[in-house]
Structure formats: C-alpha cells, structure tokens
Scaffold this active site. Structure first.
Site, PDB file in Angstrom:
ATOM      1  CB  THR A   1      -0.999   0.024   1.184  1.00  0.00           C
ATOM      2  OG1 THR A   1      -1.988   1.033   0.935  1.00  0.00           O
ATOM      3  CG2 THR A   1      -0.332   0.298   2.517  1.00  0.00           C
TER       4      THR A   1
ATOM      5  CB  CYS B   1      -3.380   6.198   6.337  1.00  0.00           C
ATOM      6  SG  CYS B   1      -4.679   7.192   5.576  1.00  0.00           S
TER       7      CYS B   1
ATOM      8  CG  HIS C   1      -4.369   2.489   3.440  1.00  0.00           C
ATOM      9  ND1 HIS C   1      -3.347   2.665   2.544  1.00  0.00           N
ATOM     10  CD2 HIS C   1      -4.636   3.718   3.953  1.00  0.00           C
ATOM     11  CE1 HIS C   1      -3.022   3.957   2.510  1.00  0.00           C
ATOM     12  NE2 HIS C   1      -3.798   4.610   3.361  1.00  0.00           N
TER      13      HIS C   1
END
Length: 168
Positions: A29, A35, A52
C-alpha cells in the site's frame, strides 16, 4: 521494492481497503501519511492481511453503512475474521505497523488535528484488545510511506519519502 518469488504478484491495497495475500505474492500500500498500514500475518502458514486504516474509530463515520477497512476498530476485527476463513488461528497472528505521520503542523493543540498519532494509538489499542502481538513498527514523523510485506520472509519493507528504504 521487494523481489517476488517465482510468478508472484504484488497485490495492491488502496486507501481504506484491505486484502489478504498468500505465497508467492506480496502485498503493498502507498499513501501512508497520517494513515496506518497494519499487517497481520501467520509466519507458519505464510499468509498475511493488510489494512490501510484512515481513522481511529468508526464512531467518526457519518454514513449509515461504513467501510470497515477505513477504521482501526472495525478493520482489525474484520481482517482477523478474513484470516480465520483462510484457516489462520488468531493466537498465531503477529502484527507490524507503519505510518501515522503528522503530515501538517498546526498551531492548534486540538486533539482532532493529531490524526496520525491518534490512528497509531487506536491500532495499538485494537491489537492489544484482540491479543495480537505487535512485533515491529515504523510510525510517526512527518513523511509519507509506501510499504510492502513479503509473507515468505515476514519482512515489511518501508519506503519513506526523502529517507530511503528500511525493513522491519
């Protein structure tokens, strides 16, 4: 990034998404600013899940139906369920996390502006609540990250903006 074993593919996970990977594939990711990328894996089965996480908890959602992968509290529980469907036993799961940067500097001391640190705290709380051991982390700072996990080696490779590549 990581060199895949024979015929392996890189499974890409977008923002507020999650997926599970088995050998010979890896999972990646990008866009981890505030995040947090959460890897849950079973070393013996060579299987891993990646979430995520965008926000600390689902009470922050404004819609009636929520995207479970978007939040630490719902995403980790959902990933555990997905991994159980693949035959993983919860007590064998380990975790590695990365992200949670403070991407913008605010003059305000408002807690709501500390999104990255709050995401990291929420992820750690949920891992502890589910009895999953956090074995490594690369969190905080103020730079974005791209991560890729290889279930063959249980290695999480982290590419941090302007700081190069590291492994945990």
């Amino acid at each position: 990034m990581i060199q895949n074993s024979s015929n392996g593919q890189v499974i890409k996970v977008g923002i507020a998404q999650m997926d599970v990977v088995k050998l010979p594939n890896t999972i990646r990711t990008s866009g981890l600013g505030s995040c947090v990328g959460v890897i849950l894996y079973d070393e013996s089965k060579k299987i891993a899940g990646l979430i995520h996480v965008m926000l600390p908890d689902s009470s922050l959602g404004r819609q009636e139906s929520i995207n479970v992968a978007k939040f630490a509290d719902t995403g980790i529980a959902a990933m555990i369920d997905l991994l159980k469907l693949e035959g993983v036993q919860k007590f064998k799961l380990k975790a590695k996390i990365a992200g949670g940067a403070q991407m913008f500097q605010f003059t305000s001391d408002k807690d709501s502006m500390r999104i990255g640190p709050r995401n990291v705290e929420a992820v750690k709380h949920e891992l502890k609540r589910h009895g999953i051991r956090l074995v490594a982390e690369d969190t905080g700072g103020n730079s974005g990250r791209t991560i890729e996990f290889n279930p063959a080696t249980s290695t999480l490779q982290i590419r941090t903006v302007n700081q190069g590549v590291s492994e945990i």
